[in-house]
Design an enzyme around this catalytic site. Structure first.
Site, PDB file in Angstrom:
ATOM      1  N   ASN A 115      50.970  40.864  36.981  1.00 15.30           N
ATOM      2  CA  ASN A 115      50.524  41.682  38.121  1.00 15.30           C
ATOM      3  C   ASN A 115      51.178  41.227  39.412  1.00 15.30           C
ATOM      4  OD1 ASN A 115      48.310  43.691  37.397  1.00 15.30           O
ATOM      5  ND2 ASN A 115      47.725  41.894  36.226  1.00 15.30           N
ATOM      6  N   HIS A 131      56.001  30.268  39.311  1.00 17.32           N
ATOM      7  CA  HIS A 131      56.647  31.495  39.807  1.00 17.32           C
ATOM      8  C   HIS A 131      57.668  31.121  40.867  1.00 17.32           C
ATOM      9  CE1 HIS A 131      53.622  33.986  37.874  1.00 17.32           C
ATOM     10  NE2 HIS A 131      52.660  33.396  38.541  1.00 17.32           N
ATOM     11  N   ALA A 180      49.347  34.307  42.735  1.00 17.03           N
ATOM     12  CA  ALA A 180      49.775  32.913  42.576  1.00 17.03           C
ATOM     13  C   ALA A 180      51.202  32.679  43.079  1.00 17.03           C
ATOM     14  CB  ALA A 180      49.642  32.509  41.118  1.00 17.03           C
TER      15      ALA A 180
HETATM   16  N1  LIG Z   1      47.198  40.003  41.215  1.00 20.88           N
HETATM   17  C1  LIG Z   1      47.404  38.846  40.626  1.00 20.88           C
HETATM   18  O1  LIG Z   1      48.208  38.041  41.068  1.00 20.88           O
HETATM   19  C2  LIG Z   1      46.616  38.495  39.393  1.00 20.88           C
HETATM   20  C3  LIG Z   1      46.549  37.160  38.965  1.00 20.88           C
HETATM   21  C4  LIG Z   1      45.778  36.862  37.869  1.00 20.88           C
HETATM   22  C5  LIG Z   1      45.126  37.878  37.165  1.00 20.88           C
HETATM   23  N2  LIG Z   1      45.247  39.166  37.572  1.00 20.88           N
HETATM   24  C6  LIG Z   1      44.588  40.264  36.876  1.00 20.88           C
HETATM   25  O2  LIG Z   1      43.212  40.296  37.284  1.00 20.88           O
HETATM   26  C7  LIG Z   1      42.412  40.823  36.217  1.00 20.88           C
HETATM   27  C8  LIG Z   1      41.263  39.847  35.919  1.00 20.88           C
HETATM   28  O3  LIG Z   1      41.786  38.597  35.518  1.00 20.88           O
HETATM   29  P1  LIG Z   1      40.865  37.525  34.786  1.00 20.88           P
HETATM   30  O4  LIG Z   1      41.664  36.290  34.650  1.00 20.88           O
HETATM   31  O5  LIG Z   1      39.536  37.475  35.414  1.00 20.88           O
HETATM   32  O6  LIG Z   1      40.738  38.216  33.343  1.00 20.88           O
HETATM   33  P2  LIG Z   1      39.600  37.966  32.232  1.00 20.88           P
HETATM   34  O7  LIG Z   1      40.191  38.468  30.946  1.00 20.88           O
HETATM   35  O8  LIG Z   1      39.095  36.586  32.287  1.00 20.88           O
HETATM   36  O9  LIG Z   1      38.423  38.946  32.695  1.00 20.88           O
HETATM   37  C9  LIG Z   1      38.566  40.323  32.729  1.00 20.88           C
HETATM   38  C10 LIG Z   1      37.185  40.937  32.486  1.00 20.88           C
HETATM   39  O10 LIG Z   1      37.278  42.337  32.734  1.00 20.88           O
HETATM   40  C11 LIG Z   1      36.611  43.017  31.686  1.00 20.88           C
HETATM   41  N3  LIG Z   1      37.180  44.359  31.551  1.00 20.88           N
HETATM   42  C12 LIG Z   1      38.325  44.708  30.952  1.00 20.88           C
HETATM   43  N4  LIG Z   1      38.493  46.052  31.018  1.00 20.88           N
HETATM   44  C13 LIG Z   1      37.432  46.522  31.709  1.00 20.88           C
HETATM   45  C14 LIG Z   1      37.030  47.833  32.098  1.00 20.88           C
HETATM   46  N5  LIG Z   1      37.759  48.911  31.775  1.00 20.88           N
HETATM   47  N6  LIG Z   1      35.886  47.971  32.797  1.00 20.88           N
HETATM   48  C15 LIG Z   1      35.119  46.896  33.106  1.00 20.88           C
HETATM   49  N7  LIG Z   1      35.444  45.626  32.745  1.00 20.88           N
HETATM   50  C16 LIG Z   1      36.589  45.457  32.048  1.00 20.88           C
HETATM   51  C17 LIG Z   1      36.796  42.144  30.457  1.00 20.88           C
HETATM   52  O11 LIG Z   1      35.798  42.405  29.469  1.00 20.88           O
HETATM   53  C18 LIG Z   1      36.688  40.748  31.057  1.00 20.88           C
HETATM   54  O12 LIG Z   1      35.351  40.273  31.058  1.00 20.88           O
HETATM   55  C19 LIG Z   1      43.372  41.026  35.035  1.00 20.88           C
HETATM   56  O13 LIG Z   1      43.807  42.363  34.989  1.00 20.88           O
HETATM   57  C20 LIG Z   1      44.537  40.097  35.372  1.00 20.88           C
HETATM   58  O14 LIG Z   1      45.732  40.499  34.753  1.00 20.88           O
HETATM   59  C21 LIG Z   1      45.959  39.478  38.691  1.00 20.88           C
END
Ligand SMILES: NC(=O)c1ccc[n+]([C@@H]2O[C@H](COP(=O)([O-])OP(=O)(O)OC[C@H]3O[C@@H](n4cnc5c(N)ncnc54)[C@H](O)[C@@H]3O)[C@@H](O)[C@H]2O)c1
Length: 267
Positions: free
Chosen positions: A191, A221, A123
């Site tokens: 992240n 941000h 983002a």
């Molecule tokens: N790179 C970036 O800029 C950025 C931006 C937003 C989110 N993220 C990251 O992306 C990831 C997903 O975000 P989201 O908003 O979809 O989160 P979310 O919480 O909506 O979904 C995450 C899903 O992953 C599952 N999960 C957790 N641990 C797991 C494992 N060990 N194995 C399998 N499944 C697992 C959870 O049960 C959940 O359904 C998060 O780690 C978040 O911090 C990164």
């Protein structure tokens, strides 16, 4: 181009939106063949939304069966997923970039451009400028993040510092430090700071400030980079995703944009 078989690990806000996008807009180019989630209900829920129904399986099997893996789960497993996918020469789009820090040698490989790992911009704006700036000397990289209270709820930092987020009644600087510590304290929120650090000075030399306030409604941000080239600032005012307030819509869109790039689609 051959139809790409996609495996999605993490069936939450990002995984679900990407799966729906693939089904609706990438027919003939990509197909979700399998999903995986630590919470089986989430995996079942997502699998029901996709036709033909993808298999529900574990991480290792999904990596084996897919051409391209989308990790949207957590920093706990993302490093391991990246390493396994890369070992099997399978392309992987990694959202939880914080988990890559556990594999420092691997980060160097990604930066050198000879891994199968792809990282979306998240983002923020400005990674292109930072990458260019890194050709010369870069003095400092700082990200200042502003998130609403509910976007930070449940983070380990609040627990460790005994902070009741509900009691914060004005704009407050919650955290100031390195990206390396920030991702440990806020694994679901910052992240993007790790992504910035991978493209720039590294997690130990990327400064992070996190503010919150009951007045905030957006995930904002601001990036500031100073170096031999001069100085730049960027700012994004992000609408949080309806499914997960910790995640900005632009982060989801950036994952889709990167996926299209990986599939060599121009728009
Ligand atoms: N790179 C970036 O800029 C950025 C931006 C937003 C989110 N993220 C990251 O992306 C990831 C997903 O975000 P989201 O908003 O979809 O989160 P979310 O919480 O909506 O979904 C995450 C899903 O992953 C599952 N999960 C957790 N641990 C797991 C494992 N060990 N194995 C399998 N499944 C697992 C959870 O049960 C959940 O359904 C998060 O780690 C978040 O911090 C990164």
């Amino acid at each position: 181009m051959k139809l790409k078989k996609i495996g999605i690990i993490g069936c939450g806000a990002i995984g679900t939106q990407i799966a729906k996008y693939i089904q609706k807009h990438l027919k003939g180019r990509a197909k979700v063949i399998g999903v995986c989630d630590i919470d089986i209900k989430k995996a079942i829920e997502l699998s029901k939304k996709i036709k033909p129904k993808p298999i529900i399986t574990g991480i290792d099997n999904l990596i084996k069966k897919s051409d391209l893996i989308i990790e949207a789960a957590s920093t706990e497993v993302s490093g391991e997923i990246a390493e396994k996918a890369d070992f099997l020469k399978k392309d992987a789009l990694i959202m939880s970039t914080g988990g890559l820090l556990k594999k420092q040698r691997f980060v160097e490989k990604i930066n050198a451009g000879y891994s199968h790992i792809y990282i979306p911009s998240g983002a923020i704006c400005g990674l292109d400028g930072l990458k260019s700036a890194m050709t010369g000397a870069v003095k400092s990289v700082t990200i200042t993040t502003r998130k609403p209270l509910k976007g930070l709820a449940g983070s380990p930092y609040l627990k460790e510092k005994n902070i009741d987020i509900e009691k914060i009644d004005k704009e407050t600087l919650l955290y100031s430090g390195t990206a390396r510590d920030a991702i440990r304290y806020f694994p679901q929120n910052i992240n993007v700071a790790v992504t910035l650090s991978i493209c720039g000075l590294g997690a130990g030399r990327t400064n992070v400030k996190i503010f919150t306030s009951p007045e905030y409604t957006k995930n904002t941000h601001e990036i500031e980079v100073e170096g031999e080239f001069g100085r730049f600032w960027t700012k994004t005012e992000n609408v949080p995703s309806e499914a997960n307030p910790k995640t900005s819509k632009l982060a989801i869109f950036s994952a889709i944009a990167k996926l299209k790039e990986m599939l060599q689609l121009k728009n």
